[in-house]
Enzyme design. Structure first.
Site, short mmCIF file in Angstrom:
data_model
loop_
_atom_site.label_atom_id
_atom_site.label_comp_id
_atom_site.label_asym_id
_atom_site.label_seq_id
_atom_site.Cartn_x
_atom_site.Cartn_y
_atom_site.Cartn_z
N ASP A 18 1.07 -1.22 -0.37
CA ASP A 18 0.08 -0.39 -0.18
C ASP A 18 0.82 0.77 0.28
OD1 ASP A 18 -2.41 -1.45 -0.31
OD2 ASP A 18 -2.37 -1.77 2.22
N ARG A 99 -1.29 1.37 17.17
CA ARG A 99 -1.20 2.62 16.12
C ARG A 99 -1.44 4.09 16.48
NH1 ARG A 99 0.23 -0.67 12.59
NH2 ARG A 99 -1.16 -1.15 11.41
N ASP A 128 -7.77 1.10 10.95
CA ASP A 128 -6.78 1.39 11.62
C ASP A 128 -6.69 3.31 10.76
OD1 ASP A 128 -5.21 0.36 12.61
OD2 ASP A 128 -3.81 -0.65 10.88
N SER A 180 -2.21 -9.64 3.76
CA SER A 180 -2.62 -8.71 5.30
C SER A 180 -1.62 -8.60 5.96
CB SER A 180 -3.54 -7.87 5.15
OG SER A 180 -3.71 -6.74 5.54
#
Length: 410
Positions: A18, A99, A128, A180
């Site tokens: 990504d 995160r 996320d 992922s």
């Protein structure tokens, strides 16, 4: 459509598919933009020199590499461990808890660079995006947030790979391995491909990277002993180790014994369910040991309420509400409960299982004389009768009421 504005953009960069796509996409869609890649090292395996080179080659003007492993363990993982936070009874929150830290470092870099925007590669379906953006808004409420997955025409990982191929750029993964994944020193997650079918049994030999499948673990049990001080692990098998080194060693031990593998269909914040495989070998051992010590050192009511607080804490972490007054208050409560959570716990690891093998603490609330069947000075068996009569008083009154009204008591 080209957006005609000058931007200095901080990109959360991992070197994966990504973020590899995002750099050229930003250059094509934000005229005269300067892209600064930020790699926040929470313990994920990778060659950061190679990652920097790849980011610059893709179009980044500068690359930050920030090592936050120790901060991640001491300021994020330890508070979560002391609170016993587990999402939906299974997930040890490996991605969730990292995160806010990553986003906080992005904000620091953005403020230092006087950037106009922060960009992340989270999808519009995932959790996320919420975790990143709640933290960004908590520290830099006026900065612009760019979320390409909510803007571009790319619909899948296959589309993303085609995007790179058309531009003659290297694709950082093969289609058959395009799970992922998110990795840090606490865990490794796997989503996508055949895992999107809940009825499909995962092929652990194909998927796992930190652990062996439980059936392939050694036929001989392995023992570990962990010493905690006020809820914080300090020693492993009698040896004092720094936080990162201790967790890394536990990851090796747990991994070779097939410990800490879960398969969960979880409820995402945005409302859908998703299925993932999580490897958390060292973390699972720490949680098991910590809980055993708490059973020894904490009274019943404190343990009961800790379970209530733990559920709320897990929800806050999962959502991304780390930098909130409630999370801080719950952490303060957890810290208060850990004043006596000091001692050693021994565990037996065997083919994915963790079996308690003894614990000790100078603050132990266990009294052998009280627990014994022998009568001791602190406990008179006759006292139980009055206790039971008082405990049963509401039941007795209700039964008598029913009898007086002509109903059967039972």
């Amino acid at each position: 459509m080209v957006v005609k504005m000058k931007e200095k953009i901080i990109l959360a960069y991992s070197g994966g598919l990504d973020t590899t796509v995002i750099i050229p996409w930003l250059r094509e869609n934000y005229e005269n933009c300067e892209i600064i890649a930020a790699c926040v090292d929470c313990g994920q395996v990778g060659d950061y020199g190679e990652m920097e080179e790849k980011a610059v080659k893709s179009g980044a003007s500068k690359v930050y590499v920030v090592d936050v492993k120790e901060e991640f363990v001491t300021d994020y993982i330890y508070p979560m461990l002391k609170a016993n936070a587990v999402y939906e009874g299974k997930y040890l929150l490996g991605t969730s808890v990292a995160r806010p830290l990553i986003a906080k470092k992005l904000v620091d870099i953005a403020l230092n660079e006087k950037a106009t925007a922060i960009c992340h590669g989270a999808t519009g379906k995932g959790n996320d995006q919420i975790r990143f953006e709640l933290t960004i808004k908590a520290f830099a409420p006026t900065i612009k947030i760019i979320a390409p997955w909510r803007l571009w025409d790319i619909k899948s990982r296959e589309d993303a790979m085609d995007f790179l191929r058309k531009r003659r750029m290297e694709v950082p993964m093969k289609k058959e391995q395009s799970y992922s994944r998110d990795e840090n020193i606490w865990h490794l997650s796997h989503e996508g491909l055949e895992l999107e079918s809940p009825e499909t049994e995962p092929d652990y030999r194909h998927i796992l990277q930190l652990s062996v499948p439980p059936e392939d673990a050694p036929d001989t049990p392995e023992y570990v002993e962990i010493y905690f001080e006020k809820g914080i692990p300090l020693k492993l098998n009698g040896k004092t180790l720094p936080p990162v080194e201790l967790l890394a060693e536990l990851n090796k031990i747990g991994g070779r014994n097939g410990v800490g593998i879960i398969d969960i269909v979880e409820n995402r914040v945005v409302g859908m369910k998703s299925r993932g495989i999580y490897e958390t070998p060292g973390g699972t051992i720490l949680y098991a040991a910590h809980r055993e010590l708490e059973h020894l050192c904490l009274d019943r009511k404190t343990l009961d309420f800790k379970d209530v607080a733990a559920q709320k804490m897990s929800e806050l972490i999962y959502i991304g509400e780390w930098f909130t007054p409630l999370r801080e208050a719950l952490s303060a409560f957890a810290d208060a409960t850990q004043e006596t959570v000091t001692g050693s716990v021994k565990l037996k690891l065997y083919k994915g299982n963790i079996v308690p093998a003894g614990s000790k603490s100078p603050y132990s609330l266990y009294s052998e004389s009280l627990a014994s069947f022998s009568t001791g000075d602190l406990y008179d068996h006759k006292d139980a009768e009055g206790f039971i009569n008082l405990l049963a008083l509401p039941l007795t009154v209700r039964a008598l009421m029913k009898l007086n009204s002509g109903e059967q008591a039972l």
